[in-house]
Design a protein around this motif. Structure first.
Motif, short mmCIF file in Angstrom:
data_model
loop_
_atom_site.label_atom_id
_atom_site.label_comp_id
_atom_site.label_asym_id
_atom_site.label_seq_id
_atom_site.Cartn_x
_atom_site.Cartn_y
_atom_site.Cartn_z
N ARG A 78 17.20 -3.39 -13.46
CA ARG A 78 17.98 -2.16 -13.66
C ARG A 78 18.03 -1.32 -12.40
O ARG A 78 19.05 -0.69 -12.09
CB ARG A 78 17.38 -1.37 -14.83
N THR A 128 20.56 -2.97 -9.95
CA THR A 128 21.98 -2.85 -10.30
C THR A 128 22.41 -1.40 -10.51
O THR A 128 23.61 -1.12 -10.54
CB THR A 128 22.28 -3.63 -11.59
N ASP A 166 22.07 0.08 -13.28
CA ASP A 166 22.33 0.22 -14.72
C ASP A 166 21.02 0.54 -15.43
O ASP A 166 20.32 -0.36 -15.90
CB ASP A 166 22.94 -1.07 -15.28
N THR A 167 20.67 1.81 -15.50
CA THR A 167 19.37 2.20 -16.05
C THR A 167 19.44 2.58 -17.52
O THR A 167 18.40 2.82 -18.13
CB THR A 167 18.80 3.39 -15.25
N VAL A 193 22.42 -0.90 -21.87
CA VAL A 193 22.98 -1.90 -20.95
C VAL A 193 21.88 -2.87 -20.52
O VAL A 193 20.75 -2.48 -20.24
CB VAL A 193 23.58 -1.21 -19.70
N PRO A 253 21.47 -5.89 -17.62
CA PRO A 253 22.08 -6.63 -16.51
C PRO A 253 22.00 -8.14 -16.74
O PRO A 253 20.97 -8.65 -17.19
CB PRO A 253 21.24 -6.20 -15.30
N ILE A 282 27.21 -7.09 -17.19
CA ILE A 282 26.26 -6.46 -18.11
C ILE A 282 26.48 -6.96 -19.54
O ILE A 282 27.55 -7.47 -19.88
CB ILE A 282 26.39 -4.91 -18.09
N THR A 316 26.25 -5.33 -23.48
CA THR A 316 26.23 -4.05 -24.18
C THR A 316 26.14 -4.27 -25.68
O THR A 316 26.56 -5.33 -26.19
CB THR A 316 27.50 -3.21 -23.87
#
Length: 338
Positions: free
Chosen positions: A254, A257, A259-260, A264, A266, A332, A334
């Motif tokens: 995370r 990327t 994307d924390t 989401v 990765p 990602i 979701t």
């Protein structure tokens, strides 16, 4: 040794109860409150008794699941037994139909919800009366579901991990045999409740306890429960280590990327070892209110490690009847409701 706990006298010689007290002594903090789930059965009733004998301030929660005739009266009776020992006790009425899963799973989720909320309010931990026999049975049941593991002596109450107060869950009796809780109740002159569901082999755990474990005893020429419980303990330790490694891997991906968000995942996770991927996926699903099953986990894993354009994977449902699905979009995964 005290002569009595509340109104309940303790006999001069009580070897079974002494075993229980020694088990509780390992985790007890005299004077500190422990929230104990007490059904009135021998395991939970004697956990409350042993805790009181070790000067633990017991706050029992006696849950009425409403699944049997007279369940309310039994919950009140269990509460009265705890009060006779000098503990506090509440009766909590729950509705398992508001929770997902089969009868057992829904009842368990409802029970832990009220136990966790009570402990959070009191700022303490939850104790439950699982024994070595329960640990052995759970090991077999988990293996049959394709996810070998078992009960841990210390855990977090289900449903509280993502809250501001993850409630500790303790199982002081995991090294104690069920025969000792039954024997201790007899020594103290207490009459435990015997849940009729525990005689119904339509429930998988009961069938395993009454039919499979005795058959295993004949095959191995002895009691299989200690070995199964030992395997469970090792599996739990291994799982704890893998969970920590999985958390580290998830944080690393995370951060790499950016994307924390917990919503989401990765896709770089697909490069991790399968054992870590499974744990990362399970955490991802739980954080987003999805159901963790072997089938769902395998489907999500394929979105990460065997991607060939497949569609969303169903991972449970919402309380308003919508489906929860995991889909891959770009780099990602979701979770969304449909």
């Amino acid at each position: 040794m005290p002569a009595r706990i509340g109104d309940v006298p303790i006999p001069r010689t009580c070897p079974h109860f002494l075993i229980l007290r020694r088990a509780v002594r390992r985790v007890a903090s005299p004077g500190r409150i422990a929230v104990i789930g007490v059904s009135g059965g021998p395991d939970s009733l004697m956990l409350a008794a042993a805790a009181r004998a070790e000067d633990v301030a017991v706050h029992a929660v006696c849950v009425d699941h409403g699944l049997q005739a007279g369940s309310g009266e039994q919950a009140e009776r269990a509460a009265d037994q705890v009060r006779s020992m000098g503990g506090n006790a509440d009766v909590a009425v729950v509705d398992p139909s508001a929770f997902p899963g089969g009868t057992e799973a829904a009842a368990r989720a409802a029970r832990y919800r009220v136990l966790g909320s009570t402990a959070a309010r009191l700022g303490t931990s939850v104790w439950v009366g699982h024994t070595l026999d329960d640990r052995a049975e759970t090991m077999l049941l988990a293996a049959l579901r394709g996810n070998p593991g078992g009960l841990a002596e210390e855990a977090v109450v289900p449903g509280t991990a993502g809250t501001g107060y993850p409630v500790p869950l303790l199982r002081p009796f995991l090294g104690v045999r069920r025969a000792d809780t039954v024997g201790a109740a007899r020594e103290l002159g207490l009459t435990p409740w015997w849940d009729p569901h525990n005689s119904d082999t339509a429930f998988r755990r009961v069938a395993l306890r009454r039919e499979i474990l005795p058959a295993l005893a004949e095959v191995v020429g002895g009691d299989p429960a200690p070995a199964l419980a030992g395997a469970s303990a090792k599996a739990t330790e291994d799982s704890d280590l893998l969970d920590r490694l999985a958390d580290d891997a998830l944080c690393r991906h995370r951060e790499d990327t950016g994307d924390t968000a917990t919503e989401v995942l990765p896709v770089g996770i697909g490069m991790e070892h399968p054992a870590l991927r499974r744990r990362i996926i399970a955490r991802f699903l739980r954080e987003n209110g999805a159901t963790v099953t072997s089938r769902g986990t395998s489907g999500v894993d394929a979105l990460l490690s065997d991607w060939h354009g497949q569609g969303p994977v169903a991972v449970g449902g919402t309380t308003d009847g919508r489906r929860l699905v995991v889909a891959r979009r770009g780099g990602i995964l979701t979770v969304s409701a449909r």
